[in-house]
Design an enzyme around this catalytic site. Sequence first.
Site, PDB file in Angstrom:
ATOM      1  CB  ILE A   1      85.810  14.608  14.948  1.00 18.87           C
ATOM      2  CG1 ILE A   1      87.117  15.033  14.279  1.00 18.87           C
ATOM      3  CG2 ILE A   1      85.859  13.202  15.518  1.00 18.87           C
ATOM      4  CD1 ILE A   1      88.271  15.245  15.240  1.00 18.87           C
TER       5      ILE A   1
ATOM      6  CG  HIS B   1      84.264  18.763  17.891  1.00 21.48           C
ATOM      7  ND1 HIS B   1      84.819  17.498  17.808  1.00 21.48           N
ATOM      8  CD2 HIS B   1      85.297  19.603  18.128  1.00 21.48           C
ATOM      9  CE1 HIS B   1      86.133  17.588  17.965  1.00 21.48           C
ATOM     10  NE2 HIS B   1      86.448  18.851  18.172  1.00 21.48           N
ATOM     11  CB  CYS B   2      81.608  14.647  20.915  1.00 20.85           C
ATOM     12  SG  CYS B   2      80.002  14.252  20.185  1.00 20.85           S
ATOM     13  NE  ARG B   3      84.163   7.283  17.033  1.00 19.53           N
ATOM     14  CZ  ARG B   3      83.330   6.355  16.569  1.00 19.53           C
ATOM     15  NH1 ARG B   3      82.090   6.273  17.014  1.00 19.53           N
ATOM     16  NH2 ARG B   3      83.750   5.505  15.652  1.00 19.53           N
TER      17      ARG B   3
END
Length: 105
Positions: A91, A61-63
């Site tokens: 996120i 995951h990332c932003r």
Amino acid sequence: MKSVNVKELKDMIDNDVDFQLIDVREPFENDICSLGGLLIPMAEIPSRIGEIDKNKKVVVHCRSGARSASVIDYLERELKMEHLYNLEGGILAWAHEIDPEMETY
């Protein structure tokens, strides 16, 4: 590319599913909010490939989901890794759908 949404990830966490969560954001982003995964910033992926478990499901995951998708593309294409899942919406989706109290940026 395979993916999971935030509700599926929450179910995995709540049910103690054996998987690895990798956060490819930068440390300053992780300082703002975190899902508790292993922090490997995107630029460090090639040098830290040994930290990614090849024997279990790996959620990256990332932003927002864009960087993690790029990382998964690299790992699948260049290293022929499997069992990789992108967290849809990153996120930000987690904060919006699962934990509205989470600080975002």
